[in-house]
Design a protein around this motif. Structure first.
Motif, PDB file in Angstrom:
ATOM      1  N   MET A 120       3.247  16.667  -7.422  1.00 49.92           N
ATOM      2  CA  MET A 120       2.101  15.759  -7.426  1.00 49.92           C
ATOM      3  C   MET A 120       0.803  16.493  -7.746  1.00 49.92           C
ATOM      4  O   MET A 120      -0.276  15.954  -7.572  1.00 49.92           O
ATOM      5  CB  MET A 120       1.972  15.051  -6.076  1.00 49.92           C
ATOM      6  N   ASN A 121       0.921  17.740  -8.202  1.00 50.21           N
ATOM      7  CA  ASN A 121      -0.243  18.544  -8.571  1.00 50.21           C
ATOM      8  C   ASN A 121      -1.223  18.684  -7.416  1.00 50.21           C
ATOM      9  O   ASN A 121      -2.423  18.816  -7.628  1.00 50.21           O
ATOM     10  CB  ASN A 121      -0.951  17.950  -9.799  1.00 50.21           C
ATOM     11  N   TYR A 122      -0.727  18.585  -6.193  1.00 55.52           N
ATOM     12  CA  TYR A 122      -1.493  18.777  -4.965  1.00 55.52           C
ATOM     13  C   TYR A 122      -2.541  17.693  -4.718  1.00 55.52           C
ATOM     14  O   TYR A 122      -3.151  17.636  -3.660  1.00 55.52           O
ATOM     15  CB  TYR A 122      -2.169  20.170  -4.950  1.00 55.52           C
ATOM     16  N   ASN A 123      -2.753  16.842  -5.692  1.00 55.84           N
ATOM     17  CA  ASN A 123      -3.818  15.849  -5.588  1.00 55.84           C
ATOM     18  C   ASN A 123      -3.572  14.830  -4.483  1.00 55.84           C
ATOM     19  O   ASN A 123      -4.488  14.460  -3.742  1.00 55.84           O
ATOM     20  CB  ASN A 123      -3.973  15.120  -6.931  1.00 55.84           C
ATOM     21  N   ALA A 124      -2.341  14.373  -4.337  1.00 61.82           N
ATOM     22  CA  ALA A 124      -2.033  13.320  -3.358  1.00 61.82           C
ATOM     23  C   ALA A 124      -2.064  13.820  -1.923  1.00 61.82           C
ATOM     24  O   ALA A 124      -2.043  13.019  -0.994  1.00 61.82           O
ATOM     25  CB  ALA A 124      -0.671  12.696  -3.659  1.00 61.82           C
ATOM     26  N   LEU A 173       0.878  -1.163   0.000  1.00 63.06           N
ATOM     27  CA  LEU A 173       0.000   0.000   0.000  1.00 63.06           C
ATOM     28  C   LEU A 173       0.913   1.210   0.000  1.00 63.06           C
ATOM     29  O   LEU A 173       1.552   1.509   0.994  1.00 63.06           O
ATOM     30  CB  LEU A 173      -0.903   0.004   1.234  1.00 63.06           C
ATOM     31  N   LEU A 174       0.985   1.897  -1.133  1.00 58.08           N
ATOM     32  CA  LEU A 174       1.960   2.969  -1.279  1.00 58.08           C
ATOM     33  C   LEU A 174       1.582   4.171  -0.450  1.00 58.08           C
ATOM     34  O   LEU A 174       0.423   4.529  -0.315  1.00 58.08           O
ATOM     35  CB  LEU A 174       2.051   3.376  -2.754  1.00 58.08           C
ATOM     36  N   ILE A 175       2.594   4.853   0.103  1.00 53.20           N
ATOM     37  CA  ILE A 175       2.367   6.054   0.891  1.00 53.20           C
ATOM     38  C   ILE A 175       1.945   7.205  -0.008  1.00 53.20           C
ATOM     39  O   ILE A 175       1.234   8.091   0.422  1.00 53.20           O
ATOM     40  CB  ILE A 175       3.625   6.415   1.693  1.00 53.20           C
ATOM     41  N   GLY A 176       2.348   7.239  -1.268  1.00 54.49           N
ATOM     42  CA  GLY A 176       1.944   8.355  -2.119  1.00 54.49           C
ATOM     43  C   GLY A 176       1.985   7.962  -3.571  1.00 54.49           C
ATOM     44  O   GLY A 176       2.614   6.989  -3.959  1.00 54.49           O
ATOM     45  N   ALA A 177       1.293   8.747  -4.393  1.00 56.75           N
ATOM     46  CA  ALA A 177       1.271   8.452  -5.810  1.00 56.75           C
ATOM     47  C   ALA A 177       2.648   8.584  -6.421  1.00 56.75           C
ATOM     48  O   ALA A 177       2.939   8.004  -7.454  1.00 56.75           O
ATOM     49  CB  ALA A 177       0.296   9.399  -6.516  1.00 56.75           C
ATOM     50  N   ALA A 178       3.521   9.370  -5.780  1.00 54.58           N
ATOM     51  CA  ALA A 178       4.862   9.576  -6.305  1.00 54.58           C
ATOM     52  C   ALA A 178       5.822   8.482  -5.886  1.00 54.58           C
ATOM     53  O   ALA A 178       6.955   8.435  -6.335  1.00 54.58           O
ATOM     54  CB  ALA A 178       5.412  10.925  -5.835  1.00 54.58           C
ATOM     55  N   ALA A 179       5.397   7.589  -5.012  1.00 50.71           N
ATOM     56  CA  ALA A 179       6.285   6.514  -4.581  1.00 50.71           C
ATOM     57  C   ALA A 179       6.568   5.607  -5.759  1.00 50.71           C
ATOM     58  O   ALA A 179       5.733   5.411  -6.620  1.00 50.71           O
ATOM     59  CB  ALA A 179       5.645   5.732  -3.450  1.00 50.71           C
ATOM     60  N   ASN A 194     -10.368  11.949   0.304  1.00 44.35           N
ATOM     61  CA  ASN A 194      -9.587  11.108   1.220  1.00 44.35           C
ATOM     62  C   ASN A 194      -8.178  10.860   0.703  1.00 44.35           C
ATOM     63  O   ASN A 194      -7.489   9.945   1.156  1.00 44.35           O
ATOM     64  CB  ASN A 194     -10.294   9.763   1.429  1.00 44.35           C
ATOM     65  N   ASN A 195      -7.753  11.663  -0.266  1.00 46.87           N
ATOM     66  CA  ASN A 195      -6.474  11.396  -0.907  1.00 46.87           C
ATOM     67  C   ASN A 195      -5.292  11.404   0.053  1.00 46.87           C
ATOM     68  O   ASN A 195      -4.374  10.587  -0.076  1.00 46.87           O
ATOM     69  CB  ASN A 195      -6.220  12.397  -2.041  1.00 46.87           C
ATOM     70  N   PHE A 196      -5.291  12.320   1.015  1.00 39.32           N
ATOM     71  CA  PHE A 196      -4.132  12.393   1.908  1.00 39.32           C
ATOM     72  C   PHE A 196      -3.971  11.091   2.696  1.00 39.32           C
ATOM     73  O   PHE A 196      -2.878  10.507   2.754  1.00 39.32           O
ATOM     74  CB  PHE A 196      -4.257  13.570   2.870  1.00 39.32           C
ATOM     75  N   ILE A 197      -5.057  10.620   3.312  1.00 39.68           N
ATOM     76  CA  ILE A 197      -4.986   9.369   4.081  1.00 39.68           C
ATOM     77  C   ILE A 197      -4.699   8.189   3.168  1.00 39.68           C
ATOM     78  O   ILE A 197      -3.816   7.361   3.432  1.00 39.68           O
ATOM     79  CB  ILE A 197      -6.303   9.136   4.848  1.00 39.68           C
ATOM     80  N   GLU A 198      -5.412   8.090   2.062  1.00 43.08           N
ATOM     81  CA  GLU A 198      -5.290   6.921   1.196  1.00 43.08           C
ATOM     82  C   GLU A 198      -3.951   6.838   0.484  1.00 43.08           C
ATOM     83  O   GLU A 198      -3.462   5.749   0.196  1.00 43.08           O
ATOM     84  CB  GLU A 198      -6.430   6.910   0.178  1.00 43.08           C
ATOM     85  N   ARG A 199      -3.338   7.988   0.211  1.00 47.15           N
ATOM     86  CA  ARG A 199      -2.082   7.985  -0.545  1.00 47.15           C
ATOM     87  C   ARG A 199      -0.842   8.181   0.318  1.00 47.15           C
ATOM     88  O   ARG A 199       0.262   7.829  -0.092  1.00 47.15           O
ATOM     89  CB  ARG A 199      -2.122   9.078  -1.620  1.00 47.15           C
ATOM     90  N   GLN A 200      -1.015   8.755   1.521  1.00 48.69           N
ATOM     91  CA  GLN A 200       0.162   9.059   2.335  1.00 48.69           C
ATOM     92  C   GLN A 200       0.236   8.219   3.609  1.00 48.69           C
ATOM     93  O   GLN A 200       1.274   7.681   3.935  1.00 48.69           O
ATOM     94  CB  GLN A 200       0.167  10.545   2.715  1.00 48.69           C
ATOM     95  N   MET A 201      -0.864   8.123   4.340  1.00 51.84           N
ATOM     96  CA  MET A 201      -0.849   7.442   5.635  1.00 51.84           C
ATOM     97  C   MET A 201      -1.204   5.965   5.457  1.00 51.84           C
ATOM     98  O   MET A 201      -2.280   5.511   5.832  1.00 51.84           O
ATOM     99  CB  MET A 201      -1.836   8.115   6.594  1.00 51.84           C
ATOM    100  N   GLN A 202      -0.295   5.214   4.846  1.00 50.34           N
ATOM    101  CA  GLN A 202      -0.569   3.825   4.552  1.00 50.34           C
ATOM    102  C   GLN A 202       0.567   2.925   5.028  1.00 50.34           C
ATOM    103  O   GLN A 202       1.634   3.395   5.410  1.00 50.34           O
ATOM    104  CB  GLN A 202      -0.794   3.622   3.048  1.00 50.34           C
ATOM    105  N   SER A 203       0.309   1.630   5.003  1.00 50.10           N
ATOM    106  CA  SER A 203       1.259   0.634   5.501  1.00 50.10           C
ATOM    107  C   SER A 203       1.885  -0.146   4.344  1.00 50.10           C
ATOM    108  O   SER A 203       1.349  -0.166   3.225  1.00 50.10           O
ATOM    109  CB  SER A 203       0.548  -0.348   6.445  1.00 50.10           C
ATOM    110  N   TYR A 204       3.012  -0.780   4.637  1.00 53.10           N
ATOM    111  CA  TYR A 204       3.689  -1.650   3.689  1.00 53.10           C
ATOM    112  C   TYR A 204       3.719  -3.072   4.250  1.00 53.10           C
ATOM    113  O   TYR A 204       3.875  -3.249   5.460  1.00 53.10           O
ATOM    114  CB  TYR A 204       5.141  -1.224   3.474  1.00 53.10           C
TER     115      TYR A 204
END
Length: 222
Positions: A178-182, A12-18, A193-203
């Motif tokens: 990231m065009n502010y979207n993430a 589960l990626l922390i961000g779209a840029a990962a 919910n982009n911030f939680i779904e794309r940044q606050m995630q586990s691996y």
């Protein structure tokens, strides 16, 4: 010498840029080196580094398999504008089942936010430094302790703009690219919910140390 370049079994990626990339291996997943000597030991270096901003909004812990049991360690928040630096090297001389996890638990806190309009879309986003690194680096050795071929494995990076860990301007490193979207919590006034779904995630990564004709090597668990 044939090597298995393992990948994450569940990410589960922390961000779209990962990004995922192989380190020290060629395009077909094999690493080079002397093929005459079998591998008798596999070392795996685990790395989980996060900028201080991550700890403003979540708690992090690492879980890994060592000696047949699961070990858990809490990650400690570093000083502002710097990164945590957690590493662990595991050594294997026989077949083993290994799990590595980075567990992210978001906090119930008020976000520091900013607003910007880009290409006709208005983003309310979290001021956040996205710099992070999770690394799984595997190295094989023969009985004399000589490294066989290149190290191999998987690297997950989320490093944007200021890789020294410092927040740039008011938007946080990574927001612009990231065009502010993430980092968004609202887009054109609508909840996101982009911030939680794309940044606050586990691996999560599950793999095995296996013995083949060339000795021991790491392989993704099926």
């Amino acid at each position: 010498m044939k090597k298995f370049a393992f990948i994450l079994a569940s990410i589960l990626l922390i961000g779209a840029a990962a990004s995922c990339e192989k380190s020290g291996s060629d395009k077909d997943g094999k690493s080079g080196g002397d093929s005459k000597n079998p591998s008798t030991k596999v070392e795996i270096k685990l790395t989980a580094n996060f900028n201080a901003d991550y700890f403003r909004y979540a708690d992090f812990k690492v879980k890994y398999t060592e000696g047949g049991s699961t070990k858990t360690e809490d990650l400690t928040a570093p000083a502002e504008n710097s990164r945590s630096n957690w590493t662990k090297t595991l050594a294997f001389t026989s077949e083993a089942d290994v799990v590595f996890e980075v567990v992210c638990t978001p906090k119930s806190v008020t976000y520091e936010t900013a607003t910007k309009t880009v290409s006709g879309r208005t983003f309310e986003y979290v001021v956040f430094n996205t710099n992070a690194l999770v690394n799984f680096e595997v190295t094989d050795y023969d009985a004399s302790g000589k490294q066989l071929g290149d190290s191999y494995g998987t690297v997950l990076k989320n490093e944007e703009n200021k890789i020294d860990g410092k927040v740039s301007e008011t938007h946080g490193a990574g927001a612009e690219s990231m065009n502010y979207n993430a980092l968004a919590i609202k887009i054109n006034g609508e909840k996101s919910n982009n911030f939680i779904e794309r940044q606050m995630q586990s691996y999560s990564c599950h793999y095995k140390i296996v013995k083949g004709e060339d000795g021991l090597s790491a392989q993704t668990a099926e």
